[in-house]
Design a protein around this motif. Structure first.
Motif, PDB file in Angstrom:
ATOM      1  N   LEU A   1       0.849  -1.187   0.000  1.00 55.06           N
ATOM      2  CA  LEU A   1       0.000   0.000   0.000  1.00 55.06           C
ATOM      3  C   LEU A   1       0.885   1.237   0.000  1.00 55.06           C
ATOM      4  O   LEU A   1       1.980   1.238   0.551  1.00 55.06           O
ATOM      5  CB  LEU A   1      -0.911   0.007   1.226  1.00 55.06           C
ATOM      6  N   ASN A   2       0.400   2.306  -0.599  1.00 59.67           N
ATOM      7  CA  ASN A   2       1.186   3.536  -0.699  1.00 59.67           C
ATOM      8  C   ASN A   2       0.734   4.573   0.319  1.00 59.67           C
ATOM      9  O   ASN A   2       1.291   4.685   1.400  1.00 59.67           O
ATOM     10  CB  ASN A   2       1.105   4.097  -2.114  1.00 59.67           C
ATOM     11  N   TYR A   3      -0.313   5.324  -0.031  1.00 61.57           N
ATOM     12  CA  TYR A   3      -0.816   6.390   0.834  1.00 61.57           C
ATOM     13  C   TYR A   3      -2.265   6.078   1.213  1.00 61.57           C
ATOM     14  O   TYR A   3      -3.087   5.770   0.353  1.00 61.57           O
ATOM     15  CB  TYR A   3      -0.749   7.749   0.129  1.00 61.57           C
ATOM     16  N   VAL A   4      -2.559   6.175   2.492  1.00 57.84           N
ATOM     17  CA  VAL A   4      -3.900   5.875   2.989  1.00 57.84           C
ATOM     18  C   VAL A   4      -4.407   7.067   3.787  1.00 57.84           C
ATOM     19  O   VAL A   4      -3.752   7.524   4.731  1.00 57.84           O
ATOM     20  CB  VAL A   4      -3.911   4.612   3.870  1.00 57.84           C
ATOM     21  N   SER A   5      -5.549   7.585   3.391  1.00 54.15           N
ATOM     22  CA  SER A   5      -6.214   8.640   4.147  1.00 54.15           C
ATOM     23  C   SER A   5      -7.453   8.057   4.803  1.00 54.15           C
ATOM     24  O   SER A   5      -8.094   7.157   4.248  1.00 54.15           O
ATOM     25  CB  SER A   5      -6.607   9.796   3.220  1.00 54.15           C
ATOM     26  N   LEU A   6      -7.813   8.550   5.964  1.00 52.10           N
ATOM     27  CA  LEU A   6      -9.021   8.112   6.651  1.00 52.10           C
ATOM     28  C   LEU A   6     -10.222   8.966   6.268  1.00 52.10           C
ATOM     29  O   LEU A   6     -11.341   8.702   6.693  1.00 52.10           O
ATOM     30  CB  LEU A   6      -8.830   8.165   8.171  1.00 52.10           C
ATOM     31  N   TYR A   7      -9.980   9.977   5.450  1.00 46.63           N
ATOM     32  CA  TYR A   7     -10.977  10.989   5.109  1.00 46.63           C
ATOM     33  C   TYR A   7     -11.635  10.671   3.768  1.00 46.63           C
ATOM     34  O   TYR A   7     -10.959  10.597   2.736  1.00 46.63           O
ATOM     35  CB  TYR A   7     -10.250  12.343   5.054  1.00 46.63           C
ATOM     36  N   ASP A   8     -12.943  10.460   3.784  1.00 51.29           N
ATOM     37  CA  ASP A   8     -13.717  10.274   2.557  1.00 51.29           C
ATOM     38  C   ASP A   8     -14.101  11.667   2.047  1.00 51.29           C
ATOM     39  O   ASP A   8     -15.116  12.227   2.453  1.00 51.29           O
ATOM     40  CB  ASP A   8     -14.960   9.434   2.857  1.00 51.29           C
ATOM     41  N   HIS A   9     -13.286  12.199   1.165  1.00 57.23           N
ATOM     42  CA  HIS A   9     -13.379  13.613   0.764  1.00 57.23           C
ATOM     43  C   HIS A   9     -14.761  13.965   0.217  1.00 57.23           C
ATOM     44  O   HIS A   9     -15.185  13.432  -0.818  1.00 57.23           O
ATOM     45  CB  HIS A   9     -12.331  13.929  -0.301  1.00 57.23           C
ATOM     46  N   GLY A  10     -15.431  14.901   0.894  1.00 52.80           N
ATOM     47  CA  GLY A  10     -16.772  15.289   0.476  1.00 52.80           C
ATOM     48  C   GLY A  10     -16.835  15.876  -0.906  1.00 52.80           C
ATOM     49  O   GLY A  10     -17.836  15.731  -1.621  1.00 52.80           O
ATOM     50  N   ASP A  11     -15.737  16.549  -1.348  1.00 51.90           N
ATOM     51  CA  ASP A  11     -15.779  17.216  -2.652  1.00 51.90           C
ATOM     52  C   ASP A  11     -15.845  16.242  -3.815  1.00 51.90           C
ATOM     53  O   ASP A  11     -16.269  16.608  -4.916  1.00 51.90           O
ATOM     54  CB  ASP A  11     -14.586  18.162  -2.818  1.00 51.90           C
ATOM     55  N   LYS A  12     -15.461  14.995  -3.593  1.00 55.76           N
ATOM     56  CA  LYS A  12     -15.502  14.013  -4.680  1.00 55.76           C
ATOM     57  C   LYS A  12     -16.924  13.708  -5.115  1.00 55.76           C
ATOM     58  O   LYS A  12     -17.145  13.128  -6.187  1.00 55.76           O
ATOM     59  CB  LYS A  12     -14.815  12.709  -4.248  1.00 55.76           C
ATOM     60  N   TYR A  13     -17.900  14.095  -4.304  1.00 59.44           N
ATOM     61  CA  TYR A  13     -19.289  13.745  -4.581  1.00 59.44           C
ATOM     62  C   TYR A  13     -20.088  14.869  -5.233  1.00 59.44           C
ATOM     63  O   TYR A  13     -21.228  14.650  -5.634  1.00 59.44           O
ATOM     64  CB  TYR A  13     -19.983  13.310  -3.284  1.00 59.44           C
ATOM     65  N   PHE A  14     -19.494  16.066  -5.344  1.00 56.22           N
ATOM     66  CA  PHE A  14     -20.298  17.149  -5.925  1.00 56.22           C
ATOM     67  C   PHE A  14     -19.536  18.090  -6.850  1.00 56.22           C
ATOM     68  O   PHE A  14     -20.160  18.810  -7.626  1.00 56.22           O
ATOM     69  CB  PHE A  14     -20.974  17.971  -4.815  1.00 56.22           C
ATOM     70  N   LEU A  15     -18.220  18.115  -6.811  1.00 55.34           N
ATOM     71  CA  LEU A  15     -17.501  19.029  -7.694  1.00 55.34           C
ATOM     72  C   LEU A  15     -17.541  18.527  -9.143  1.00 55.34           C
ATOM     73  O   LEU A  15     -17.278  17.350  -9.402  1.00 55.34           O
ATOM     74  CB  LEU A  15     -16.041  19.173  -7.250  1.00 55.34           C
ATOM     75  N   PRO A  16     -17.863  19.387 -10.091  1.00 53.37           N
ATOM     76  CA  PRO A  16     -17.909  18.977 -11.503  1.00 53.37           C
ATOM     77  C   PRO A  16     -16.595  18.376 -11.996  1.00 53.37           C
ATOM     78  O   PRO A  16     -16.602  17.522 -12.894  1.00 53.37           O
ATOM     79  CB  PRO A  16     -18.237  20.284 -12.234  1.00 53.37           C
ATOM     80  N   SER A  17     -15.482  18.800 -11.432  1.00 50.69           N
ATOM     81  CA  SER A  17     -14.184  18.286 -11.890  1.00 50.69           C
ATOM     82  C   SER A  17     -14.025  16.791 -11.617  1.00 50.69           C
ATOM     83  O   SER A  17     -13.147  16.144 -12.194  1.00 50.69           O
ATOM     84  CB  SER A  17     -13.046  19.055 -11.215  1.00 50.69           C
ATOM     85  N   TYR A  18     -14.885  16.244 -10.747  1.00 50.05           N
ATOM     86  CA  TYR A  18     -14.813  14.816 -10.443  1.00 50.05           C
ATOM     87  C   TYR A  18     -15.968  14.020 -11.072  1.00 50.05           C
ATOM     88  O   TYR A  18     -16.173  12.857 -10.720  1.00 50.05           O
ATOM     89  CB  TYR A  18     -14.793  14.595  -8.935  1.00 50.05           C
ATOM     90  N   ASP A  19     -16.700  14.632 -11.993  1.00 49.04           N
ATOM     91  CA  ASP A  19     -17.826  13.932 -12.624  1.00 49.04           C
ATOM     92  C   ASP A  19     -17.387  12.651 -13.317  1.00 49.04           C
ATOM     93  O   ASP A  19     -18.147  11.667 -13.368  1.00 49.04           O
ATOM     94  CB  ASP A  19     -18.517  14.846 -13.639  1.00 49.04           C
ATOM     95  N   ASP A  20     -16.185  12.640 -13.866  1.00 45.98           N
ATOM     96  CA  ASP A  20     -15.702  11.474 -14.607  1.00 45.98           C
ATOM     97  C   ASP A  20     -14.667  10.667 -13.816  1.00 45.98           C
ATOM     98  O   ASP A  20     -13.939   9.851 -14.402  1.00 45.98           O
ATOM     99  CB  ASP A  20     -15.086  11.921 -15.935  1.00 45.98           C
ATOM    100  N   LEU A  21     -14.607  10.903 -12.510  1.00 52.28           N
ATOM    101  CA  LEU A  21     -13.642  10.192 -11.682  1.00 52.28           C
ATOM    102  C   LEU A  21     -13.907   8.689 -11.702  1.00 52.28           C
ATOM    103  O   LEU A  21     -15.032   8.236 -11.500  1.00 52.28           O
ATOM    104  CB  LEU A  21     -13.707  10.711 -10.246  1.00 52.28           C
ATOM    105  N   VAL A  22     -12.852   7.929 -11.944  1.00 49.83           N
ATOM    106  CA  VAL A  22     -12.936   6.467 -11.906  1.00 49.83           C
ATOM    107  C   VAL A  22     -12.059   5.982 -10.760  1.00 49.83           C
ATOM    108  O   VAL A  22     -10.883   6.340 -10.669  1.00 49.83           O
ATOM    109  CB  VAL A  22     -12.465   5.846 -13.236  1.00 49.83           C
ATOM    110  N   SER A  23     -12.644   5.164  -9.883  1.00 45.94           N
ATOM    111  CA  SER A  23     -11.906   4.631  -8.739  1.00 45.94           C
ATOM    112  C   SER A  23     -11.926   3.114  -8.772  1.00 45.94           C
ATOM    113  O   SER A  23     -12.904   2.498  -9.192  1.00 45.94           O
ATOM    114  CB  SER A  23     -12.539   5.104  -7.417  1.00 45.94           C
ATOM    115  N   LYS A  24     -10.842   2.519  -8.299  1.00 46.76           N
ATOM    116  CA  LYS A  24     -10.821   1.084  -8.069  1.00 46.76           C
ATOM    117  C   LYS A  24     -11.304   0.850  -6.639  1.00 46.76           C
ATOM    118  O   LYS A  24     -10.836   1.511  -5.700  1.00 46.76           O
ATOM    119  CB  LYS A  24      -9.418   0.521  -8.236  1.00 46.76           C
ATOM    120  N   ILE A  25     -12.244  -0.057  -6.463  1.00 40.28           N
ATOM    121  CA  ILE A  25     -12.792  -0.366  -5.142  1.00 40.28           C
ATOM    122  C   ILE A  25     -12.186  -1.666  -4.648  1.00 40.28           C
ATOM    123  O   ILE A  25     -12.168  -2.675  -5.368  1.00 40.28           O
ATOM    124  CB  ILE A  25     -14.328  -0.506  -5.186  1.00 40.28           C
TER     125      ILE A  25
END
Length: 227
Positions: free
Chosen positions: A124-148
């Motif tokens: 593992l590299n970097y781990v944050s405990l914070y589920d960033h709220g901005d990922k859910y509403f900022l237009p810049s993240y509309d096309d964000l792709v995450s591996k779950i």
């Protein structure tokens, strides 16, 4: 067993600094929340105090942590001094290093969740405990792709970047020192780490902590109640 070493960066402030905070925010409450969540756990807490501690609330709890005093007077300077301090310690290769700013709240079981994650996955590299709220509403993240990915009890996702509070292994701490200490700023640093060294950031769903900024809290959790 992995030990979590927390390096809590603080300065001579208390109460609410009025920087777009929730109305319930308080620095001392954040610190007390941290103490509560690590009590009895395999965790070492180091307070990196930028300035005088005698008149600060954190002095009341001095039996709970190891104190290291600095006089950096800037956020980035404090971060660099923290890096130097960590390098001076004899940490084991299996130890985890948690850079933590002073305006975060944590859920009760975050320690066990982190140990579970690092016991489930290698490299593992970097781990944050914070589920960033901005990922859910900022237009810049509309096309964000995450591996779950999952552990036995939690979901985690990759994300492009995080703030200045994150957990890394001793190995990553040593290997990425040049980039991590190469200049201020969080977002572009993590993008560069991904592009140049294929580093990735994992964050939990739901969050195990929150950055206490109005409108940007980790969703689905009643942070006011925790505070």
């Amino acid at each position: 067993m992995k030990k979590i070493n927390i390096f809590y960066r603080h300065y001579n402030i208390q109460g609410n600094d009025l920087k777009n905070r929730p109305n319930w925010f308080d620095f001392e409450k954040c610190f007390l929340n941290l103490l509560k969540t690590i009590e009895g756990k395999y965790v070492d807490l180091h307070v990196i105090m930028d300035g005088d501690i005698e008149s600060n609330f954190i002095n009341k709890y001095k039996d709970k942590y190891t104190l290291h005093t600095i006089h950096a007077r800037t956020e980035y300077g404090s971060y660099l001094e923290t890096y130097k301090y960590i390098k001076s310690l004899n940490l084991a290769d299996t130890d985890l290093i948690y850079f933590l700013e002073n305006d975060y709240l944590h859920v009760d079981n975050w320690v066990s969740k982190i140990i579970e994650l690092f016991s489930t996955y290698d490299n593992l590299n970097y781990v944050s405990l914070y589920d960033h709220g901005d990922k859910y509403f900022l237009p810049s993240y509309d096309d964000l792709v995450s591996k779950i990915v999952t552990t036995a009890s939690h979901h985690w996702r990759t994300t492009p970047s995080t703030c200045g509070s994150y957990i890394i292994t001793k190995k990553i701490f040593d290997e990425d020192e040049d980039i991590n200490t190469g200049g201020p700023g969080d977002h572009h640093k993590f993008l560069y780490l991904n592009e140049s060294r294929n580093r990735f950031v994992l964050t939990p769903i739901p969050g195990l902590s929150t950055h206490c900024m109005e409108g940007l809290l980790s969703p689905t959790i009643n942070w006011k109640e925790l505070c």
